[in-house]
Design an enzyme around this catalytic site. Sequence first.
Site, PDB file in Angstrom:
ATOM      1  CB  ILE A   1      -8.266  -8.221 -10.882  1.00 52.13           C
ATOM      2  CG1 ILE A   1      -9.583  -7.165 -10.421  1.00 52.13           C
ATOM      3  CG2 ILE A   1      -7.632  -8.872 -10.216  1.00 52.13           C
ATOM      4  CD1 ILE A   1     -10.249  -7.012  -9.284  1.00 52.13           C
TER       5      ILE A   1
ATOM      6  CB  ILE B   1      -3.938  -9.754  -2.978  1.00 49.73           C
ATOM      7  CG1 ILE B   1      -2.972  -9.481  -1.039  1.00 49.73           C
ATOM      8  CG2 ILE B   1      -4.376  -8.191  -3.111  1.00 49.73           C
ATOM      9  CD1 ILE B   1      -1.427  -9.136  -1.178  1.00 49.73           C
TER      10      ILE B   1
ATOM     11  CB  SER C   1       6.489  -8.371  -3.034  1.00 43.64           C
ATOM     12  OG  SER C   1       6.390  -8.905  -1.939  1.00 43.64           O
TER      13      SER C   1
ATOM     14  CE1 TYR D   1       6.407 -13.964  -4.906  1.00 40.20           C
ATOM     15  CE2 TYR D   1       7.436 -12.107  -3.214  1.00 40.20           C
ATOM     16  CZ  TYR D   1       6.660 -12.846  -3.749  1.00 40.20           C
ATOM     17  OH  TYR D   1       5.579 -12.071  -3.691  1.00 40.20           O
TER      18      TYR D   1
END
Length: 269
Positions: free
Chosen positions: A7, A14, A130, A143
């Site tokens: 990860i 998160i 996202s 972003y």
Amino acid sequence: MSQVVLITGGSSGIGKAIGTYLAQKNYRVYGTSRNPSKYSKSTPFPLLQVDVTSPQQIEAAVTKIISEESRLDVVINNAGIGITGPIEETPTDEIRNAFETNFYGPLEVIKAVLPQMRKQKSGKIVNITSIAGYMGLPYRGIYSATKSALEITIEAYRMETKQFGILMTSVAPGDFATNIAAGRFHAPVLESSPYQKAYGETLKTMNEHVDGGEDPMIMAREVYKILQKNQPKVHYRVGAFLQKFSIVLKRVLPDKVYERMLMNHYKLK
């Protein structure tokens, strides 16, 4: 045999929640951080030093995991940074840095792990994007662009790698209570700027949304469910109903109506 998981950005938010939950589910978890010594006692899994803008650090971490475990079953591309500001006033170097971290970084991680997964004839790669990547949000356009670029690229990538038994998917979270607001690059609110009032108020709204966001463990549980699937979907969205519904509205509403809805939401004229 416990599955081995990497990860990126596993030291907080998160990424930490996903790593903690998977460790509880008997996965062998390795996380990454740009400063692992700062967080080494706060995670129930080891942290390797990786800045995803450095292919050399990525390669070293992947090599270490494979040498210790002889396999790598799951990769979760979570590392990322936030960036806000009027696009006109956002420094080009900061725009490039956002793409290096949020877009090129995950692609470099995937490139580093594919040879091992091809050798195994199996592997799952989960990319954290996202909901902001589904729409151009005012003062968060860069972003949104980085996450949108990753979503679209993974759509193509998963078709290219299915033949090797490698499964890719993207998971788009809405607002979760993490430290992304504190860590993101904010273009300064300049008194002399024509965007000063609108940007200042929008920035305050964005930070309030993150501070009032949902528990990151919700994301962790959803990612775990995805890992149990033999054929994960192309896209998943996790978040409040209205945030997920905004994607549906973008598909069905005329562009100008949707634009007006967003402007009203952010109180822009």
